[in-house]
Design a protein around this motif. Structure first.
Motif, PDB file in Angstrom:
ATOM      1  N   VAL A 185       5.735 -11.901   2.640  1.00 33.25           N
ATOM      2  CA  VAL A 185       6.889 -12.395   3.168  1.00 33.25           C
ATOM      3  C   VAL A 185       6.271 -13.234   4.273  1.00 33.25           C
ATOM      4  N   LEU A 186       6.748 -14.731   4.121  1.00 30.44           N
ATOM      5  CA  LEU A 186       6.027 -15.565   5.037  1.00 30.44           C
ATOM      6  C   LEU A 186       7.302 -16.415   5.806  1.00 30.44           C
ATOM      7  N   PRO A 187       7.441 -16.410   7.043  1.00 29.32           N
ATOM      8  CA  PRO A 187       8.240 -17.133   7.858  1.00 29.32           C
ATOM      9  C   PRO A 187       7.798 -18.554   8.239  1.00 29.32           C
ATOM     10  N   VAL A 188       8.906 -19.838   8.162  1.00 28.71           N
ATOM     11  CA  VAL A 188       8.598 -21.070   8.503  1.00 28.71           C
ATOM     12  C   VAL A 188       9.435 -21.332   9.658  1.00 28.71           C
ATOM     13  N   ILE A 189       8.769 -21.703  10.762  1.00 24.34           N
ATOM     14  CA  ILE A 189       9.496 -22.150  12.006  1.00 24.34           C
ATOM     15  C   ILE A 189       9.616 -23.688  11.991  1.00 24.34           C
ATOM     16  N   LYS A 192      17.801 -12.067   7.470  1.00 21.85           N
ATOM     17  CA  LYS A 192      18.848 -12.222   6.646  1.00 21.85           C
ATOM     18  C   LYS A 192      20.327 -12.279   7.636  1.00 21.85           C
ATOM     19  N   GLN A 193      20.297 -11.072   8.179  1.00 27.39           N
ATOM     20  CA  GLN A 193      21.523 -10.928   9.297  1.00 27.39           C
ATOM     21  C   GLN A 193      21.362 -12.214  10.301  1.00 27.39           C
ATOM     22  N   LYS A 194      20.357 -12.532  10.565  1.00 22.24           N
ATOM     23  CA  LYS A 194      20.411 -13.662  11.626  1.00 22.24           C
ATOM     24  C   LYS A 194      20.324 -14.988  11.008  1.00 22.24           C
ATOM     25  N   ASN A 195      20.521 -15.022   9.710  1.00 23.57           N
ATOM     26  CA  ASN A 195      20.661 -16.390   8.983  1.00 23.57           C
ATOM     27  C   ASN A 195      19.458 -17.320   8.664  1.00 23.57           C
ATOM     28  N   ALA A 196      18.328 -16.704   8.500  1.00 20.90           N
ATOM     29  CA  ALA A 196      16.994 -17.264   7.889  1.00 20.90           C
ATOM     30  C   ALA A 196      17.532 -17.885   6.463  1.00 20.90           C
ATOM     31  N   PRO A 216      13.143 -17.791  16.851  1.00 18.12           N
ATOM     32  CA  PRO A 216      12.336 -17.136  17.685  1.00 18.12           C
ATOM     33  C   PRO A 216      13.113 -15.464  17.973  1.00 18.12           C
ATOM     34  N   ASP A 217      14.448 -15.540  17.833  1.00 20.31           N
ATOM     35  CA  ASP A 217      15.118 -14.390  17.937  1.00 20.31           C
ATOM     36  C   ASP A 217      14.921 -13.274  16.700  1.00 20.31           C
ATOM     37  N   MET A 218      14.328 -13.699  15.765  1.00 15.45           N
ATOM     38  CA  MET A 218      14.165 -12.999  14.358  1.00 15.45           C
ATOM     39  C   MET A 218      12.779 -12.107  14.495  1.00 15.45           C
ATOM     40  N   ARG A 219      12.846 -10.832  14.245  1.00 12.58           N
ATOM     41  CA  ARG A 219      11.569  -9.924  14.311  1.00 12.58           C
ATOM     42  C   ARG A 219      10.290 -10.750  13.539  1.00 12.58           C
ATOM     43  N   ILE A 220      10.878 -11.238  12.366  1.00 14.83           N
ATOM     44  CA  ILE A 220       9.536 -11.874  11.645  1.00 14.83           C
ATOM     45  C   ILE A 220       8.924 -12.995  12.271  1.00 14.83           C
ATOM     46  N   VAL A 254       0.808  -1.214  -0.014  1.00 16.86           N
ATOM     47  CA  VAL A 254       0.146  -0.046  -0.101  1.00 16.86           C
ATOM     48  C   VAL A 254       0.786   1.267   0.039  1.00 16.86           C
ATOM     49  N   SER A 255       1.998   1.399   0.738  1.00 12.14           N
ATOM     50  CA  SER A 255       2.727   2.414   0.764  1.00 12.14           C
ATOM     51  C   SER A 255       4.320   2.174   0.893  1.00 12.14           C
ATOM     52  N   GLU A 256       4.992   3.298   0.631  1.00 14.36           N
ATOM     53  CA  GLU A 256       6.360   3.154   0.656  1.00 14.36           C
ATOM     54  C   GLU A 256       6.734   2.913   2.062  1.00 14.36           C
ATOM     55  N   SER A 257       6.255   3.589   3.155  1.00  9.26           N
ATOM     56  CA  SER A 257       6.538   3.040   4.565  1.00  9.26           C
ATOM     57  C   SER A 257       6.412   1.641   4.860  1.00  9.26           C
ATOM     58  N   SER A 258       5.056   1.210   4.214  1.00  7.05           N
ATOM     59  CA  SER A 258       4.807  -0.253   4.506  1.00  7.05           C
ATOM     60  C   SER A 258       6.030  -1.098   3.769  1.00  7.05           C
ATOM     61  N   ALA A 259       6.492  -0.830   2.619  1.00  4.54           N
ATOM     62  CA  ALA A 259       7.334  -1.515   1.661  1.00  4.54           C
ATOM     63  C   ALA A 259       8.903  -1.459   2.783  1.00  4.54           C
ATOM     64  N   ASN A 260       9.195  -0.231   3.147  1.00  5.63           N
ATOM     65  CA  ASN A 260      10.112   0.041   3.987  1.00  5.63           C
ATOM     66  C   ASN A 260      10.376  -0.958   5.498  1.00  5.63           C
ATOM     67  N   PHE A 261       9.126  -1.187   6.081  1.00  2.79           N
ATOM     68  CA  PHE A 261       9.067  -1.702   7.033  1.00  2.79           C
ATOM     69  C   PHE A 261       9.238  -3.239   6.994  1.00  2.79           C
ATOM     70  N   ILE A 262       8.630  -3.780   5.686  1.00  2.73           N
ATOM     71  CA  ILE A 262       8.551  -5.121   5.221  1.00  2.73           C
ATOM     72  C   ILE A 262      10.167  -5.462   5.063  1.00  2.73           C
ATOM     73  N   GLU A 263      10.876  -4.708   4.446  1.00  7.98           N
ATOM     74  CA  GLU A 263      12.076  -4.700   4.088  1.00  7.98           C
ATOM     75  C   GLU A 263      12.983  -4.852   5.344  1.00  7.98           C
ATOM     76  N   GLY A 264      12.561  -4.032   6.316  1.00 11.27           N
ATOM     77  CA  GLY A 264      13.530  -4.158   7.921  1.00 11.27           C
ATOM     78  C   GLY A 264      13.347  -5.340   8.095  1.00 11.27           C
ATOM     79  N   LEU A 265      12.305  -6.023   8.171  1.00 13.01           N
ATOM     80  CA  LEU A 265      12.000  -7.347   8.596  1.00 13.01           C
ATOM     81  C   LEU A 265      12.660  -8.471   7.823  1.00 13.01           C
ATOM     82  N   VAL A 266      12.805  -8.312   6.540  1.00 11.60           N
ATOM     83  CA  VAL A 266      13.661  -9.307   5.800  1.00 11.60           C
ATOM     84  C   VAL A 266      14.977  -9.164   6.070  1.00 11.60           C
ATOM     85  N   MET A 267      15.467  -7.955   6.541  1.00 13.33           N
ATOM     86  CA  MET A 267      17.012  -7.732   6.389  1.00 13.33           C
ATOM     87  C   MET A 267      17.376  -8.205   7.724  1.00 13.33           C
ATOM     88  N   ASP A 268      16.538  -8.162   8.621  1.00 10.34           N
ATOM     89  CA  ASP A 268      16.891  -8.700  10.098  1.00 10.34           C
ATOM     90  C   ASP A 268      16.886 -10.263  10.013  1.00 10.34           C
TER      91      ASP A 268
END
Ligand code: G3P
Length: 478
Positions: free
Chosen positions: A385-389, A345-349, A372-376, A329-343
């Protein structure tokens, strides 16, 4: 500024005295698509005043006549499905076919509400006094349901039309008046929907629609002494509203982190299909989207493979082409999603697909081996973007589900119905779906969240009841 859509007050389309407008940005082009009036607090006061007056006579209008007008509005709404759907495509990038479905579903919802209202408001109770200790049969108690007064409806961007009428129709059939504050993205679709009610011929002032900046009229509306009930669907704003609102009934639906638990004996094709539909429909921008998959380790590889095969088939692009995945819906929403993805990535999903983004368009992404230590694992991306645990016991899955601050819906895939019922009992959510993805509909089913997911229960019948009060008259016999 002739191209600014007017707001609706006193049965007329008006320009705001503010002389200001609010821009609606097309999520696909990222350019201004429409403009709506930035209403003032004085204009809100006026709307409240006329809503109060209109409600008085509306509550005396026969129930069957109220129902008749709602049926008429429903039919007009369906006739206008093409132009309203076009607004949904341009304002919120809803895929073209889904946009039409939203309008048709809304017409059906209005008609069903009219019928249900006639049924449940057309009857009351009769009680006698001698069932309570110490009483003779000297008192007869008659109950009926009376309207609350003025209902404030605040729908979210993801279903601006459907989640508006799911508040408007129960309010009106029950004899209330209605003030609508549309979301900015989706405001024009809302105005067009209101126009259908206007054409149906409801009394002046019974329905109003004020557009504008939340900062200007948001709190002013929700804290207005003329409001007798707030029905809100959206995000965190709902928590703030609930703290500021007066002593009035609140109906709130505020998002979720719906878990999908997949057991070893599950039909994995069914589960994979539901996960893709549940997780990626409207690019994951649904409160009831599957937002975390909790799968037993022994079947996880197979499930992930099946989900990935389906994700590969999702089409990505503009809503006009009816693509499965459209810009968020918006650029801020896209940025927020990207933030979760990058987090993550950093934590090795494990990235099952490559992360790709162009403007507000984010390609569908399944993240495996999320921990569980990942924001997503906890936060609601409201995007594709969908996480699998991976879990080693059912208890682990239930524990993750219940550790969330949300509790909207959840689902469980298994062929063992006894196990499914026990898991449903253990999951702290408003609804558990067995062998299907979470969903609000059919729209007469009760729909509710616990914890931060909401207050009260929706669904047509519950909404009508919630927008009424019980009134009793006691006949005292000599
Ligand atoms: O996100 C709003 C919520 O009400 C979802 O509705 O029909 O997509 O399950 P639905």
């Amino acid at each position: 500024e002739g191209d600014v859509f007017k707001y609706y007050s006193e049965g007329e389309w008006k320009k705001s005295a503010s002389g200001k407008s609010v821009a609606i940005i097309n999520p696909t082009t990222r350019k201004t698509q429409y403009k709506v009036q930035a209403c003032t607090q004085e204009e809100v006061n006026k709307v409240m005043e006329v809503a109060k007056a209109a409600q008085k006579s509306w509550s005396k209008t026969p129930l069957w006549k109220r129902a008749e007008l709602l049926h008429k509005a429903a039919a007009i709404l369906k006739e206008h499905k093409a132009p309203i759907a076009e607004c949904l495509v341009k304002e919120i990038a809803k895929p073209a076919k889904d946009a039409v479905t939203e309008v048709v579903r809304s017409g059906d919802l209005v008609s069903y509400t009219a019928e249900e209202g006639v049924r449940i408001l057309g009857e009351g109770k009769f009680l006698v006094s001698d069932s309570f200790p110490g009483n003779e049969r000297t008192k007869y108690c008659l109950t009926s349901k009376i309207p609350l007064g003025v209902i404030l409806a605040i729908p979210p961007f993801n279903y601006p039309v459907n989640l508006a009428v799911s508040k408007i129709a129960p309010a009106l059939i029950a004899g209330n008046s209605l003030v609508l504050k549309p979301p900015t993205q989706g405001a024009v679709a809302c105005l067009h929907m209101v126009h259908c009610f206007h054409l149906a011929g409801f009394p002046k002032g019974l329905i109003s629609c004020v557009t504008g900046k939340g900062s200007e009229i948001g709190d002013f509306l929700t804290m207005h002494p003329g409001v007798h009930c707030i029905s809100f669907t959206g995000g965190d704003t709902g928590v703030a509203i609930s703290k500021k609102a007066g002593m009035i009934p609140l109906q709130m639906e505020l998002g979720g982190k719906d878990a999908c638990i997949v057991l070893e004996d599950a039909d994995l094709d069914l589960a994979a299909g539901s996960i893709v539909k549940g997780g990626f429909s409207y690019s994951g921008q649904r409160c009831t989207a599957v937002k975390v998959v909790l799968v037993m380790e022994s079947v996880a590889d197979t499930l992930v493979e099946k989900v990935n095969a389906k994700v590969a088939k999702l089409t990505v692009g503009p809503p006009e082409d009816d693509c499965d995945i459209t810009p968020v819906v918006s650029e801020s929403s896209a940025n927020f999603i990207e933030g979760l993805v990058m987090d993550a990535k950093q934590k090795n999903a494990t990235f099952c697909q490559q992360y790709k983004r162009e403007g507000n368009l984010i390609w569908p992404l399944l993240l495996d081996n999320v921990r569980p230590d990942m924001r997503i694992a906890w936060e609601e991306p409201f995007g594709p973007v969908l996480p699998v645990i991976r879990i080693n016991s059912v208890e682990e899955g239930i524990h993750h589900c219940n550790a969330s601050n949300f509790g909207l819906q959840g689902c469980v895939f298994t062929k063992d119905i006894n196990k499914a019922i026990l898991i449903s009992d253990a999951m702290e959510t408003g609804t558990v779906q067995i062998n299907s993805a979470p969903a609000r509909g059919p729209d007469h089913f009760p729909f509710q969240g616990i914890k931060d997911s909401g207050i009260g229960s929706q669904g047509i019948t519950n909404s009508i009841n919630m927008m009424t009060k019980v009134k009793t008259t006691v006949i005292n016999l000599p």
